[in-house]
Design an enzyme around this catalytic site. Structure first.
Site, PDB file in Angstrom:
ATOM      1  N   ASN A   1      10.621   2.259   1.275  1.00 43.79           N
ATOM      2  CA  ASN A   1      10.054   1.226   2.142  1.00 43.79           C
ATOM      3  C   ASN A   1      10.471  -0.175   1.723  1.00 43.79           C
ATOM      4  O   ASN A   1       9.926  -1.163   2.217  1.00 43.79           O
ATOM      5  CB  ASN A   1       8.527   1.338   2.179  1.00 43.79           C
ATOM      6  CG  ASN A   1       8.071   2.563   2.936  1.00 43.79           C
ATOM      7  OD1 ASN A   1       8.804   3.103   3.762  1.00 43.79           O
ATOM      8  ND2 ASN A   1       6.858   3.029   2.656  1.00 43.79           N
TER       9      ASN A   1
ATOM     10  N   GLY B   1       0.765  -1.234   0.000  1.00 41.79           N
ATOM     11  CA  GLY B   1       0.000   0.000   0.000  1.00 41.79           C
ATOM     12  C   GLY B   1       0.799   1.289   0.000  1.00 41.79           C
ATOM     13  O   GLY B   1       0.244   2.355  -0.271  1.00 41.79           O
ATOM     14  N   ASP B   2       2.094   1.215   0.331  1.00 43.07           N
ATOM     15  CA  ASP B   2       2.963   2.395   0.272  1.00 43.07           C
ATOM     16  C   ASP B   2       4.341   1.930  -0.204  1.00 43.07           C
ATOM     17  O   ASP B   2       5.368   2.217   0.404  1.00 43.07           O
ATOM     18  CB  ASP B   2       3.055   3.054   1.652  1.00 43.07           C
ATOM     19  CG  ASP B   2       3.690   4.443   1.592  1.00 43.07           C
ATOM     20  OD1 ASP B   2       3.915   4.950   0.468  1.00 43.07           O
ATOM     21  OD2 ASP B   2       3.968   5.028   2.655  1.00 43.07           O
ATOM     22  N   LEU B   3       4.318   1.211  -1.326  1.00 46.11           N
ATOM     23  CA  LEU B   3       5.500   0.477  -1.779  1.00 46.11           C
ATOM     24  C   LEU B   3       6.409   1.343  -2.640  1.00 46.11           C
ATOM     25  O   LEU B   3       6.678   1.032  -3.800  1.00 46.11           O
ATOM     26  CB  LEU B   3       5.076  -0.786  -2.524  1.00 46.11           C
ATOM     27  CG  LEU B   3       6.156  -1.876  -2.684  1.00 46.11           C
ATOM     28  CD1 LEU B   3       6.633  -2.379  -1.336  1.00 46.11           C
ATOM     29  CD2 LEU B   3       5.635  -3.015  -3.524  1.00 46.11           C
ATOM     30  N   TRP B   4       6.900   2.430  -2.065  1.00 45.11           N
ATOM     31  CA  TRP B   4       7.913   3.213  -2.759  1.00 45.11           C
ATOM     32  C   TRP B   4       9.290   2.709  -2.328  1.00 45.11           C
ATOM     33  O   TRP B   4       9.414   1.933  -1.372  1.00 45.11           O
ATOM     34  CB  TRP B   4       7.737   4.698  -2.496  1.00 45.11           C
ATOM     35  CG  TRP B   4       8.096   5.171  -1.126  1.00 45.11           C
ATOM     36  CD1 TRP B   4       7.403   4.955   0.035  1.00 45.11           C
ATOM     37  CD2 TRP B   4       9.235   5.960  -0.769  1.00 45.11           C
ATOM     38  NE1 TRP B   4       8.044   5.553   1.092  1.00 45.11           N
ATOM     39  CE2 TRP B   4       9.171   6.184   0.630  1.00 45.11           C
ATOM     40  CE3 TRP B   4      10.294   6.505  -1.493  1.00 45.11           C
ATOM     41  CZ2 TRP B   4      10.128   6.924   1.321  1.00 45.11           C
ATOM     42  CZ3 TRP B   4      11.253   7.235  -0.807  1.00 45.11           C
ATOM     43  CH2 TRP B   4      11.153   7.446   0.573  1.00 45.11           C
TER      44      TRP B   4
END
Length: 253
Positions: A163, A157-160
């Site tokens: 991370n 969900g916040d896979l930049w």
């Protein structure tokens, strides 16, 4: 050794939501390694300390395969929070909705893009003309123009890239905004801010779970969420990028 994150005055459930998301992702056999949680409290979380190393092609391929396994573990619905968690959900420091929906497009437009448009306009990062373009793209998405037969995936969900930690024994994921969504959203976020050996990640992912035809053309659609989040608080360049992604989304039909 532990790595401790603290936030005095954190919103209710802030660190507990992070711990719940990490546990949900970690529960998948064959998925990526997920940072361990030692302890969690209202204003702090104590995590496993990860010894980072240089990215390499073999690790990238292993990550791509494991990410496909994670997504295939599924979720109860689009917008479903981590199993067993009924509190608030956050991306970065911002709260976002997480209400189960039977349709991806309605969930994505109404819970992942539109909630951040008002703050982006108020911050001066999104013009009136540009917000209209984004709303038109959201109308199209919510109407189901991009819905398909893919079942809800278990997303980080916040896979930049920030991370995704590269360690000796493989990639380690941190800081999720975990929920049920479309697999292409995690992949599009990896591409947005750059990921080492992304071509290897994607090729290995596609070999493990073949991606639907035209998925590359839909990257702007799936980048609307992170761009909207950044437009809400990180400057007008993200507002312009958000409007551009919305225009490219509209051009897909």
């Amino acid at each position: 050794m532990s790595f401790v994150k603290e936030r005095p005055g954190a919103p209710d459930g802030f660190f507990e939501a992070e711990a719940a998301g990490l546990a949900w992702l970690r529960a998948v056999d064959g998925g990526p390694r997920v940072v361990g949680v030692h302890d969690v409290a209202h204003d702090r979380i104590s995590l496993e300390r990860v010894a980072e190393t240089r990215p390499d092609a073999a690790t990238a391929s292993a990550f791509g395969r494991a990410l496909a396994v994670l997504h295939d573990a599924g979720a109860a619905a689009f917008g479903a929070p981590p199993d067993g968690w009924d509190g608030p959900v956050f991306i970065g420091s911002r709260r976002q909705p997480c209400h189960p929906s039977p349709a991806w497009g309605a969930f994505y437009a109404e819970q992942r893009v539109r909630p951040f448009l008002g703050p982006a306009v108020e911050a001066g990062n999104l013009s009136t003309a540009d917000v209209d373009v984004v709303h038109r793209a959201c109308d199209l998405i919510a109407a189901g123009a991009f819905d398909d037969a893919d079942r809800p995936a278990r997303l980080h969900g916040d896979l930049w890239a920030g991370n995704v930690l590269w360690a000796r024994d493989g990639v380690v994921l941190i800081d999720p905004a975990a929920h049920g969504g479309h697999r292409e959203t995690d992949l599009a976020m990896l591409a947005l801010f750059g990921c080492p050996f992304l071509d290897r990640v994607l090729a290995a992912y596609d070999a493990r779970h073949p991606l639907a035809p035209g998925w590359g053309d839909r990257v702007p659609l799936h980048q609307l969420h992170p761009l909207a989040v950044h437009a809400a608080g990180h400057g007008p360049a993200y507002g312009a990028a958000l409007a551009d992604a919305a225009e490219r989304t509209l051009a897909l039909v």
